[in-house]
Design a protein around this motif. Structure first.
Motif, PDB file in Angstrom:
ATOM      1  N   SER A 184       0.814  -1.210   0.000  1.00 33.94           N
ATOM      2  CA  SER A 184       0.000   0.000   0.000  1.00 33.94           C
ATOM      3  C   SER A 184       0.849   1.263   0.000  1.00 33.94           C
ATOM      4  O   SER A 184       0.379   2.314  -0.395  1.00 33.94           O
ATOM      5  CB  SER A 184      -0.918   0.013   1.224  1.00 33.94           C
ATOM      6  N   GLY A 185       2.077   1.166   0.458  1.00 30.39           N
ATOM      7  CA  GLY A 185       2.957   2.325   0.451  1.00 30.39           C
ATOM      8  C   GLY A 185       2.796   3.253   1.628  1.00 30.39           C
ATOM      9  O   GLY A 185       3.536   4.211   1.761  1.00 30.39           O
ATOM     10  N   ASP A 186       1.843   2.986   2.515  1.00 29.09           N
ATOM     11  CA  ASP A 186       1.613   3.860   3.652  1.00 29.09           C
ATOM     12  C   ASP A 186       2.309   3.397   4.907  1.00 29.09           C
ATOM     13  O   ASP A 186       2.361   4.104   5.883  1.00 29.09           O
ATOM     14  CB  ASP A 186       0.113   3.969   3.947  1.00 29.09           C
ATOM     15  N   TYR A 241      -0.463   1.844  10.937  1.00 36.81           N
ATOM     16  CA  TYR A 241      -0.477   3.134  10.264  1.00 36.81           C
ATOM     17  C   TYR A 241      -1.374   4.070  11.054  1.00 36.81           C
ATOM     18  O   TYR A 241      -2.169   3.650  11.905  1.00 36.81           O
ATOM     19  CB  TYR A 241      -0.961   3.004   8.816  1.00 36.81           C
ATOM     20  N   LYS A 299      -4.077   6.180  -0.769  1.00 34.93           N
ATOM     21  CA  LYS A 299      -2.920   7.020  -0.507  1.00 34.93           C
ATOM     22  C   LYS A 299      -3.366   8.415  -0.057  1.00 34.93           C
ATOM     23  O   LYS A 299      -4.519   8.810  -0.273  1.00 34.93           O
ATOM     24  CB  LYS A 299      -2.056   7.110  -1.772  1.00 34.93           C
ATOM     25  N   ASN A 300      -2.418   9.134   0.583  1.00 33.47           N
ATOM     26  CA  ASN A 300      -2.640  10.518   0.998  1.00 33.47           C
ATOM     27  C   ASN A 300      -3.770  10.648   2.011  1.00 33.47           C
ATOM     28  O   ASN A 300      -4.607  11.554   1.937  1.00 33.47           O
ATOM     29  CB  ASN A 300      -2.930  11.413  -0.211  1.00 33.47           C
ATOM     30  N   ASP A 301      -3.809   9.741   2.957  1.00 33.12           N
ATOM     31  CA  ASP A 301      -4.747   9.812   4.079  1.00 33.12           C
ATOM     32  C   ASP A 301      -6.205   9.833   3.617  1.00 33.12           C
ATOM     33  O   ASP A 301      -7.076  10.398   4.290  1.00 33.12           O
ATOM     34  CB  ASP A 301      -4.473  11.051   4.941  1.00 33.12           C
ATOM     35  N   ARG A 344       2.410   3.446  -9.108  1.00 36.54           N
ATOM     36  CA  ARG A 344       2.929   4.015  -7.862  1.00 36.54           C
ATOM     37  C   ARG A 344       4.397   4.421  -8.008  1.00 36.54           C
ATOM     38  O   ARG A 344       4.835   5.411  -7.425  1.00 36.54           O
ATOM     39  CB  ARG A 344       2.795   2.999  -6.731  1.00 36.54           C
ATOM     40  N   GLU A 404       4.999   7.994  -9.654  1.00 39.41           N
ATOM     41  CA  GLU A 404       4.447   9.206  -9.033  1.00 39.41           C
ATOM     42  C   GLU A 404       5.524  10.242  -8.712  1.00 39.41           C
ATOM     43  O   GLU A 404       5.303  11.441  -8.874  1.00 39.41           O
ATOM     44  CB  GLU A 404       3.669   8.835  -7.764  1.00 39.41           C
ATOM     45  N   ASP A 410       1.832  16.632  -3.770  1.00 38.17           N
ATOM     46  CA  ASP A 410       1.869  15.180  -3.968  1.00 38.17           C
ATOM     47  C   ASP A 410       1.034  14.815  -5.179  1.00 38.17           C
ATOM     48  O   ASP A 410       0.193  15.606  -5.645  1.00 38.17           O
ATOM     49  CB  ASP A 410       1.355  14.452  -2.728  1.00 38.17           C
ATOM     50  N   GLU A 438      -1.172  11.415  -6.939  1.00 41.39           N
ATOM     51  CA  GLU A 438      -1.777  10.100  -6.682  1.00 41.39           C
ATOM     52  C   GLU A 438      -2.404   9.575  -7.967  1.00 41.39           C
ATOM     53  O   GLU A 438      -3.262  10.232  -8.574  1.00 41.39           O
ATOM     54  CB  GLU A 438      -2.834  10.200  -5.584  1.00 41.39           C
ATOM     55  N   LYS A 451       1.545  15.423   5.080  1.00 34.03           N
ATOM     56  CA  LYS A 451       2.026  14.542   4.009  1.00 34.03           C
ATOM     57  C   LYS A 451       3.550  14.516   3.950  1.00 34.03           C
ATOM     58  O   LYS A 451       4.158  13.466   3.745  1.00 34.03           O
ATOM     59  CB  LYS A 451       1.463  15.014   2.668  1.00 34.03           C
TER      60      LYS A 451
END
Length: 476
Positions: A8-10, A34, A61-63, A135, A138, A160, A162, A210
């Motif tokens: 997921s990258g988070d 997370y 992504k990005n909350d 991803r 980006e 950022d 996405e 971020k």
């Protein structure tokens, strides 16, 4: 198939051995890896099938989080990678919460069940490959987008980028102080990236969340670790806490007031409720006095005269309340000088010696002295040994013992008369009448006892055994 913690990258958290194709069965590990996680305290409770919740919370992504309806009744766990409905196409996300807590979260965020989109399926291998490929692009796209915006001359900052899970849309998050004209920018972005462009403006607090960073307290930013909702902060919060209105100290990395100013605000408001108003004035016999400062911890208030505000006088809040009640009855209080009670000195003991500047130098000084003494000792012994071993040529220049004057030959000092004033004697008799010996004779007389002392053995002196004979010094 991965559970989604790393893909997921988070988060860089790994689920460990309990990793299945459906996701993580252990809620305590993956579900709390997370900052957007919600602890599922109802995970061990089995609800009846008819009352089972069909909604699932999915994070991106990005909350970004949203709620989706599990129409096909797919068995999902926290961390499952799913393919969900989007416009246009589909998107790929990670399940962050399941069960009855989803309804509570939907009610908290006022999310309507009718507007919820559907979950298509669990993400297959092709969906994961496309998702991970976009991803990776980006970062390069963000750099290129910043160059294009700078070339056009727009006053904005691309924070950022996405990509959607199927690479059919790309969203650019930006910050700007003023309104921005995107007509030329979107044309350039569409020609450069060959996809649908979506521009979304965010605040400076969201940008700091971020990007992340280290705050003035030495820890990671709250907004980038655990804080999800941003409450408004104004300068009144600093005034309630008796803080100086200094923008450099009160502002965070986002340029706004720090969110942590709200943490202790309720405690300060509770403590200030027992204090009189800060605009309180006291009518004294010497004049009117006003409040200058309030100390919440010591429960004191500082007052000063209106005419001369240089001298401050501190009083307890109980005494201030009595003085205010006395003024309400129309009576004037005593001057502030008479009301001020002497402070009792409080002797504090510094156990850690933090206030002592020389606490690091005491040991070093003692060690240096010992080292210097140890270094000087062998040198002195060597010098004494060399003197004893040599033929003592310096004594050849000295006269023999019979040539030296005896102590009895020294002229005795004349006795002063008792009745005579010493001052008068010093005036009448010049200093030249005192017999003086020449310097050479004084040196010889002083040298005589030293030679006798060398010949006499010293009982207190330690005798050291010589293991090896001393070497002769040819240069002596």
């Amino acid at each position: 198939m991965s559970c989604g913690c790393k893909t997921s990258g988070d988060s860089a958290h790994s689920c460990g051995p309990k990793k299945t194709a459906n996701g993580c069965e252990n809620v305590n590990t993956c579900g709390n890896s997370y900052k957007l996680s919600v602890f599922d305290w109802l995970s061990n409770i089995n609800n009846p099938a008819p009352n089972r919740c069909d909604f699932v919370e999915v994070r991106f992504k990005n909350d970004r989080k949203s709620f989706f309806k599990n129409v096909n009744n797919i068995p999902l766990h926290i961390g499952s990678v799913v393919t969900v409905e989007s416009s246009p196409g589909h998107d790929v996300g990670v399940v962050s919460l399941t069960g009855e807590l989803v309804k509570i979260q939907m009610k908290k965020k006022k999310f309507s069940e009718e507007s919820a989109l559907k979950i298509y399926r669990q993400a297959n291998q092709k969906d994961l490959e496309v998702w991970q490929e976009v991803r990776k692009k980006e970062d390069n796209v963000k750099i290129e987008a910043r160059k294009i915006a700078h070339r056009i001359g727009l006053e904005m900052k691309i924070t950022d980028v996405e990509y959607q899970g199927d690479a059919s849309k790309v969203t650019f998050y930006y910050t700007a102080d003023n309104r921005v004209d995107f007509r030329q920018l979107i044309k350039d972005y569409a020609g450069a990236f060959r996809t649908k462009i979506d521009m979304k403006q965010i605040g400076f607090r969201q940008e700091a969340a971020k990007v992340g960073g280290i705050g003035s307290c030495g820890r990671e930013l709250c907004c980038s670790t655990w804080l999800t909702d941003f409450r408004s902060v104004n300068t009144n919060v600093a005034r309630y806490q008796q803080l100086s209105i200094n923008p450099q100290k009160l502002a965070g990395q986002c340029g706004k007031l720090k969110c942590c100013l709200n943490y202790e605000l309720d405690s300060y408001l509770d403590a200030l409720s027992h204090f009189p108003s800060s605009s309180t004035t006291l009518d004294t016999e010497k004049g009117r006095a006003f409040c200058i400062k309030i100390d919440v911890f010591k429960k004191k208030m500082w007052f000063a005269y209106v005419d001369s505000s240089i001298a401050w006088y501190d009083f307890d809040i109980d005494l201030v309340k009595k003085l205010i009640a006395k003024n309400k009855r129309g009576e004037k209080t005593l001057p502030l000088e008479d009301l001020k009670q002497p402070d009792t000195p409080f002797a504090s003991i510094d156990l850690i010696q933090e206030n002592n500047v020389d606490r690091f130098e005491k040991k070093s000084r003692g060690n240096n002295k010992n080292r210097n003494q140890n270094q000087n000792r062998p040198n002195n012994n060597n010098q004494q040994g060399s003197k004893k071993n040599s033929n003592r040529p310096e004594r050849q220049d000295r006269p023999e013992r019979n040539e030296r004057p005896e102590r009895s030959e020294r002229p005795q000092k004349q006795e002063r008369p008792q009745n005579q004033n010493p001052n008068a004697n010093s005036n009448n008799q010049p200093r030249q009448q005192k017999p003086q010996q020449p310097k050479a004779q004084l040196e010889k007389v002083d040298a005589a006892p030293s030679s006798d002392a060398e010949k006499k053995p010293n009982p207190n002196k330690k005798k050291f055994k010589k293991k090896f004979p001393p070497k002769k010094d040819n240069n002596a």
